[in-house]
Scaffold this active site. Structure first.
Site, PDB file in Angstrom:
ATOM      1  N   HIS A 123       2.470   5.480 -44.688  1.00 59.88           N
ATOM      2  CA  HIS A 123       1.470   5.961 -43.731  1.00 59.88           C
ATOM      3  C   HIS A 123       0.339   6.610 -44.543  1.00 59.88           C
ATOM      4  O   HIS A 123       0.588   7.145 -45.631  1.00 59.88           O
ATOM      5  CB  HIS A 123       2.152   6.996 -42.834  1.00 59.88           C
ATOM      6  CG  HIS A 123       1.341   7.518 -41.703  1.00 59.88           C
ATOM      7  ND1 HIS A 123       0.424   8.521 -41.859  1.00 59.88           N
ATOM      8  CD2 HIS A 123       1.324   7.190 -40.390  1.00 59.88           C
ATOM      9  CE1 HIS A 123      -0.135   8.794 -40.691  1.00 59.88           C
ATOM     10  NE2 HIS A 123       0.391   7.993 -39.784  1.00 59.88           N
ATOM     11  N   ASP A 199       9.027  11.182 -46.677  1.00 59.32           N
ATOM     12  CA  ASP A 199       8.342  11.285 -45.395  1.00 59.32           C
ATOM     13  C   ASP A 199       9.367  10.905 -44.322  1.00 59.32           C
ATOM     14  O   ASP A 199       9.682   9.729 -44.137  1.00 59.32           O
ATOM     15  CB  ASP A 199       7.146  10.321 -45.410  1.00 59.32           C
ATOM     16  CG  ASP A 199       6.495  10.168 -44.042  1.00 59.32           C
ATOM     17  OD1 ASP A 199       7.057  10.669 -43.048  1.00 59.32           O
ATOM     18  OD2 ASP A 199       5.436   9.524 -43.982  1.00 59.32           O
ATOM     19  N   GLN A 202       9.643   9.191 -39.317  1.00 59.00           N
ATOM     20  CA  GLN A 202      10.234   8.158 -38.448  1.00 59.00           C
ATOM     21  C   GLN A 202      11.739   8.056 -38.593  1.00 59.00           C
ATOM     22  O   GLN A 202      12.357   7.162 -38.006  1.00 59.00           O
ATOM     23  CB  GLN A 202       9.584   6.786 -38.736  1.00 59.00           C
ATOM     24  CG  GLN A 202       8.096   6.732 -38.496  1.00 59.00           C
ATOM     25  CD  GLN A 202       7.704   6.834 -37.019  1.00 59.00           C
ATOM     26  OE1 GLN A 202       8.549   6.816 -36.113  1.00 59.00           O
ATOM     27  NE2 GLN A 202       6.411   6.966 -36.750  1.00 59.00           N
ATOM     28  N   LYS A 225       7.596  13.809 -32.637  1.00 59.03           N
ATOM     29  CA  LYS A 225       8.220  12.488 -32.613  1.00 59.03           C
ATOM     30  C   LYS A 225       9.710  12.594 -32.288  1.00 59.03           C
ATOM     31  O   LYS A 225      10.437  11.605 -32.310  1.00 59.03           O
ATOM     32  CB  LYS A 225       8.040  11.793 -33.964  1.00 59.03           C
ATOM     33  CG  LYS A 225       6.585  11.439 -34.270  1.00 59.03           C
ATOM     34  CD  LYS A 225       6.488  10.642 -35.536  1.00 59.03           C
ATOM     35  CE  LYS A 225       5.098  10.597 -36.118  1.00 59.03           C
ATOM     36  NZ  LYS A 225       4.132   9.861 -35.318  1.00 59.03           N
ATOM     37  N   CYS A 365      -2.242   3.522 -38.944  1.00 57.92           N
ATOM     38  CA  CYS A 365      -2.463   4.456 -40.062  1.00 57.92           C
ATOM     39  C   CYS A 365      -1.725   3.971 -41.312  1.00 57.92           C
ATOM     40  O   CYS A 365      -1.174   4.772 -42.078  1.00 57.92           O
ATOM     41  CB  CYS A 365      -2.024   5.876 -39.704  1.00 57.92           C
ATOM     42  SG  CYS A 365      -2.868   6.528 -38.285  1.00 57.92           S
TER      43      CYS A 365
HETATM   44  N1  C6P Z   1       2.675   8.075 -37.214  1.00 57.25           N
HETATM   45  C1  C6P Z   1       2.311   6.378 -35.548  1.00 57.25           C
HETATM   46  O1  C6P Z   1       1.886   5.958 -34.465  1.00 57.25           O
HETATM   47  P1  C6P Z   1       1.838  13.533 -38.012  1.00 57.25           P
HETATM   48  O2  C6P Z   1       0.602  12.924 -37.449  1.00 57.25           O
HETATM   49  O3  C6P Z   1       1.519  14.517 -39.120  1.00 57.25           O
HETATM   50  O4  C6P Z   1       2.764  14.079 -36.987  1.00 57.25           O
HETATM   51  O5  C6P Z   1       2.667  12.332 -38.674  1.00 57.25           O
HETATM   52  C2  C6P Z   1       2.067  11.522 -39.636  1.00 57.25           C
HETATM   53  C3  C6P Z   1       2.989  10.411 -40.021  1.00 57.25           C
HETATM   54  C4  C6P Z   1       3.501  10.383 -41.306  1.00 57.25           C
HETATM   55  N2  C6P Z   1       4.364   9.441 -41.692  1.00 57.25           N
HETATM   56  C5  C6P Z   1       4.772   8.481 -40.865  1.00 57.25           C
HETATM   57  C6  C6P Z   1       5.760   7.466 -41.343  1.00 57.25           C
HETATM   58  C7  C6P Z   1       4.289   8.435 -39.554  1.00 57.25           C
HETATM   59  O6  C6P Z   1       4.692   7.482 -38.736  1.00 57.25           O
HETATM   60  C8  C6P Z   1       3.356   9.410 -39.122  1.00 57.25           C
HETATM   61  C9  C6P Z   1       2.744   9.361 -37.752  1.00 57.25           C
HETATM   62  C10 C6P Z   1       2.191   7.841 -35.865  1.00 57.25           C
HETATM   63  O7  C6P Z   1       2.865   5.638 -36.351  1.00 57.25           O
HETATM   64  C11 C6P Z   1       0.806   8.335 -35.623  1.00 57.25           C
HETATM   65  S1  C6P Z   1      -0.362   7.652 -36.730  1.00 57.25           S
END
Ligand code: C6P
Length: 410
Positions: A123, A199, A202, A225, A365
């Protein structure tokens, strides 16, 4: 193992009970953010109705209650991911903040010629902080690519060297849904003396996490999430590393003493939490963790696996539908990205929305990955505990309708 009773569980999610475009809502955008159960909403309301006060400051009853609840969630998070101590749990705004903090720490360590390794499936939140850290220090940013839709472990092994200082990888890709073998990777990374940053955005909502068993050095995730509120997340770090890591933000809350020219920091974990924190967010996260723990993460995972095993072949059977990532369902979670014929995924997502089906479309992203896959964008369905086989059927039916509609006009 008791199976999730979806019918009953869905009653906790009032938002799901609505019509969208005159069709019952089928919410399949859980990788972007999940819905919140009544228990989380109630915890937020109770906090503001009965306990609202700033934390770590007052000695009055409400301040002590708010502080006790806030710190109790820190311990709850530590137990949830099996950290050694609650000192290792830092509250952040989300995964993005956590990864930025680690990359900031990296800037203090990296030397010109050092190497940082990430993967092509990251991401942007796990790419750009490292680009910046490397740009500022003269370190080199290298990528691991894919093999059969999964992380190429041989490629990672080939890249690792005595110059590798940080390896930062997604536990689960938000596009491919593939689960990376973090425990095995930790051994490879530690063998060359580098740090492993994970990270967990997910993975944490979908499977039991044990940071000690995985032997990761840092692990970041987001509350929103996993049934919690937006604006709250967690960065886990091994205590000895957090001890040597400098705070990223400065101000109230995080100090011991401030003189005209100098200041000293509080001990862990508070040295990282400058300013009034997202107290309600932390309380909501605690309620979300309690909810998930009561169901059991193994049951969560089993439910999603069941749905993926049901949905995946049905999607594969749709002519002209390309699914990205590994075809080995044992290595996947409930994130399925795809393209349909030559249609733009935004058109597909809009057509699905007419049928009440919410999916995400775009680059997710993860532009380097989308580019690497030879696409410009993709549609993505992502499942969670409240999704049913009927939801999967509705997705398939809506995709077939979309195909028929557009093929008539192509
Ligand atoms: N992905 C998606 O629709 P935040 O925004 O900080 O809560 O998470 C960022 C982030 C980081 N790593 C991974 C693997 C992610 O999937 C995400 C967030 C969302 O896939 C929003 S872009």
């Amino acid at each position: 193992m008791t199976k999730i009773d979806c019918e009953k569980l869905r009653q906790d999610f009032p938002i799901l009970d609505q019509l969208v475009n005159d069709e019952p809502l089928v919410y399949l955008d859980n990788a972007a953010t999940t819905q919140k159960p009544a228990q989380v909403l109630q915890a937020l309301e109770n906090y503001y109705k009965t306990d609202n006060a700033n934390v770590h400051r007052g000695v009055h009853t409400l301040a002590e209650r708010a502080t006790a609840s806030y710190e109790a969630v820190r311990q709850q998070v530590a137990d949830f991911i099996h950290a050694n101590s609650s000192k290792e749990i830092l509250f952040t705004r989300g995964t993005t903040t956590g990864l930025n903090w680690v990359a900031h720490f990296a800037q203090e360590i990296l030397q010109p010629g050092d190497q940082v390794i990430i993967s092509i499936m990251e991401h942007h939140s796990n790419i750009i902080p490292w680009q910046e850290a490397c740009r500022k220090t003269g370190a080199k940013l290298d990528y691991v690519y894919l093999k059969d839709g999964e992380l190429d472990l041989d490629g990672l092994q080939d890249l690792l060297s005595s110059r590798t200082r940080f390896v930062s990888l997604a536990h689960v890709s938000n596009v491919l849904g593939v689960v990376n073998p973090i425990k095995e990777i930790a051994q490879m990374v530690h063998a060359v003396g580098a740090y492993l940053v994970v990270d967990g955005a997910q993975s944490t909502p979908h499977m039991a996490i044990d940071v000690q068993d995985l032997d990761v050095d840092f692990f970041a995730f987001s509350g929103h999430k996993m049934l919690g509120p937006t604006g709250i997340g967690v960065l886990y770090g091994k205590e000895e590393l957090l001890e040597i890591m400098s705070p990223v933000e400065f101000g109230g809350e995080m100090i011991d003493f401030v003189r005209e020219q100098t200041a000293s920091w509080k001990e862990l974990p508070w040295k990282f939490e400058a300013g009034t924190p997202n107290i309600a967010g932390v309380i909501g996260l605690g309620a979300a963790i309690a909810y998930l723990t009561q169901i059991g993460l193994d049951q969560v995972q089993a439910h999603e696996r069941d749905l993926v095993n049901y949905l995946f072949p049905k999607l594969q059977a749709i002519p002209g539908l390309t699914i990205y990532g590994s075809q080995d369902l044992a290595k996947r979670t409930g994130v399925i990205s795809f393209n349909l014929d030559e249609l733009h995924p935004h058109d597909v997502a809009t057509a699905l929305d007419y049928e009440g089906v919410a999916v995400r479309a775009g680059h997710h992203c993860a532009q380097p990955l989308i580019h690497h896959l030879g696409a410009t964008a993709a549609a993505r369905a992502s499942l969670y505990i409240y999704n049913t086989k009927a939801d999967c059927d509705k997705l398939v039916e809506a995709l077939l309708k979309t195909k028929e509609f557009f093929n008539g006009t192509l």
